[in-house]
Design a protein around this motif. Structure first.
Motif, mmCIF file in Angstrom:
data_model
loop_
_atom_site.group_PDB
_atom_site.id
_atom_site.type_symbol
_atom_site.label_atom_id
_atom_site.label_comp_id
_atom_site.label_asym_id
_atom_site.label_seq_id
_atom_site.Cartn_x
_atom_site.Cartn_y
_atom_site.Cartn_z
ATOM 1 N N LEU A 111 0.831 -1.207 0.000
ATOM 2 C CA LEU A 111 0.000 0.000 0.000
ATOM 3 C C LEU A 111 0.864 1.255 0.000
ATOM 4 O O LEU A 111 2.031 1.208 0.400
ATOM 5 N N PRO A 112 0.315 2.377 -0.446
ATOM 6 C CA PRO A 112 1.034 3.659 -0.346
ATOM 7 C C PRO A 112 1.307 4.022 1.109
ATOM 8 O O PRO A 112 0.638 3.536 2.026
ATOM 9 N N ILE A 113 2.268 4.925 1.314
ATOM 10 C CA ILE A 113 2.750 5.222 2.656
ATOM 11 C C ILE A 113 1.647 5.773 3.549
ATOM 12 O O ILE A 113 1.594 5.484 4.756
ATOM 13 N N GLY A 114 0.736 6.570 2.986
ATOM 14 C CA GLY A 114 -0.346 7.119 3.801
ATOM 15 C C GLY A 114 -1.239 6.046 4.378
ATOM 16 O O GLY A 114 -1.600 6.073 5.569
ATOM 17 N N TRP A 115 -1.597 5.067 3.551
ATOM 18 C CA TRP A 115 -2.440 3.976 4.018
ATOM 19 C C TRP A 115 -1.672 3.071 4.970
ATOM 20 O O TRP A 115 -2.263 2.458 5.870
ATOM 21 N N VAL A 116 -0.361 2.953 4.783
ATOM 22 C CA VAL A 116 0.453 2.154 5.708
ATOM 23 C C VAL A 116 0.435 2.783 7.104
ATOM 24 O O VAL A 116 0.291 2.092 8.120
ATOM 25 N N MET A 117 0.585 4.098 7.166
ATOM 26 C CA MET A 117 0.555 4.779 8.457
ATOM 27 C C MET A 117 -0.814 4.630 9.120
ATOM 28 O O MET A 117 -0.911 4.451 10.347
ATOM 29 N N ALA A 118 -1.875 4.698 8.312
ATOM 30 C CA ALA A 118 -3.214 4.517 8.875
ATOM 31 C C ALA A 118 -3.390 3.101 9.404
ATOM 32 O O ALA A 118 -3.995 2.882 10.467
ATOM 33 N N THR A 119 -2.866 2.112 8.673
ATOM 34 C CA THR A 119 -2.938 0.727 9.135
ATOM 35 C C THR A 119 -2.158 0.543 10.428
ATOM 36 O O THR A 119 -2.604 -0.150 11.356
#
Length: 407
Positions: A111-119
């Motif tokens: 996933l893109p970094i933004g979605w990784v941080m949200a996860t």
């Protein structure tokens, strides 16, 4: 080559593995180890995850491509169910609590970094809730710590297996992307050469108009004034060749606008080529509908392949060239065979290479232009060694594209 599975489908497959592992873990913990677990909440969590995975599998088949938002939503369900199961089976003392890290690792690989941080934030929240509100297990005297160690060992094996699976997929995808980029760079270089060649050809065509017109007048005068029948016959043949050259020169300008150049009959294209190369013994095996007309680019493709085949045969003291055309379902199938020396070991078949030829006086553009034409129409071209010597060039073109019709 089949399309690679999307990330959502991969998540579905991993989720089924997790469901099976969770089921086995509950059965072993309750019936083998005799741990006093509340089974109803655990089975309810596993059932919810299984029902959701059925929906996720159906949805992944309907969606085209990967959507990070949907993938994040699916992983939120995984985090929620994992937090529920960990909380109901010991909370922070459960060795499988570190499985939250595995979800973060899977997200980081796809996933893109933004979605990784949200996860990652969701996993931290789930771990915190399971630690704060988890149901602690009764103290197991004697081997409680050993049980925890065994749980950590199983957790490590599962985590290593999933990370290895994703990392190998990522490496394979990167290598495939590198191969595709290398192929695109080669095609870009070839197309740049073709554009430069076309620009020069247009300029030369403009310059050839005047000498061709002069040659036409001279040949007509020779045919009219000569008393020799042989000279008149040669002049008529020469006039036909000049007409072919003039038509080809004019075709260079009209080919820039596909709507201005009429469709051609493949049989007439071959007849015209035979007029230019009368010394070649052309063996034909043509089974085409009489009303079939193809784009001029297909005619240029046939002439280029026939010229290459004739040159290869003549170099080996042979004059024979075979051509075959047929229609099979929605495809136009073609084959041109020469009786030359076959593949050159010093110069292997490179259809994308411009200005590279094994012939002493070759320009090195025939195969590259032919391959570019076939690719542009969505077809495929390949080169094979003939059993009794020589080379076979086979091509397949979508019939709608070859005839200039819209699918």
């Amino acid at each position: 080559m089949p399309a690679p599975p999307t990330f959502l489908r991969t998540l579905c497959n991993l989720r089924w593995v997790a469901i099976i592992g969770q089921t086995i873990s509950v059965l072993v913990a309750v019936h083998v180890m005799g741990l006093p677990l509340r089974q109803a909440p655990l089975w309810a969590g596993i059932a919810v995850l299984a029902a959701f995975n059925l929906f996720a599998g159906w949805q992944s088949r309907r969606l085209q491509g990967d959507r990070p938002g949907w993938a994040f939503a699916h992983m939120l369900v995984d985090v929620a169910v994992l937090a529920w199961l960990v909380g109901c089976s010991g909370g922070i003392s459960n060795p499988f609590g570190s499985m939250f890290l595995l979800i973060i690792a899977v997200a980081a690989l796809a996933l893109p970094i933004g979605w990784v941080m949200a996860t990652a934030a969701a996993c931290l929240l789930g771990y915190g809730l399971s630690a704060a509100y988890g149901i602690p297990l009764p103290h197991a005297h004697g081997n409680g710590f050993n049980l925890h160690l065994w749980g950590m060992a199983v957790n490590f094996v599962l985590s290593a297996a999933v990370v290895l699976y994703f990392s190998t997929r990522l490496v394979a995808a990167l290598r495939q992307r590198e191969r595709e980029l290398a192929m695109l760079r080669e095609r870009f270089a070839r197309n740049e050469g073709i554009v430069a060649l076309a620009t020069h050809a247009a300029a030369v065509a403009h310059e050839l108009n005047t000498p061709l017109a002069t040659m036409t007048l001279l040949v007509d005068d020779i045919a009219e004034l000569s008393d020799s029948a042989q000279v008149r016959g040669d002049a008529i043949t020469l006039r036909g060749l000049i007409d072919v050259c003039r038509d080809r020169v004019r075709g260079l300008a009209s080919s820039a606008d596909p709507g201005t150049e009429p469709a051609v009959d493949p049989q007439q294209v071959i007849d015209r080529w035979q007029l230019i190369r009368p010394t070649v013994q052309l063996q034909r095996a043509i089974a085409l509908p009489s009303q079939l007309r193809v784009q001029p680019a297909v005619g240029h493709l046939l002439q280029a392949l026939l010229n290459n085949a004739a040159d290869a045969s003549l170099e080996s003291a042979s004059r024979q060239v075979d051509v075959a055309l047929a229609v099979e379902e929605r495809w136009l199938l073609g084959e041109v065979r020469d009786y030359g020396a076959g593949f050159s070991e010093s110069l292997p078949y490179q259809p994308d290479a411009l200005f590279r030829s094994s012939k002493p006086d070759g320009m090195g553009v025939g195969l590259a232009l032919s391959n570019a034409t076939v690719e542009r129409m969505g077809g495929h071209m390949q080169m094979q060694s003939a059993a009794s010597g020589g080379t076979r060039v086979l091509f397949r073109l979508p019939l709608l594209a070859a005839s200039g019709q819209l699918a």
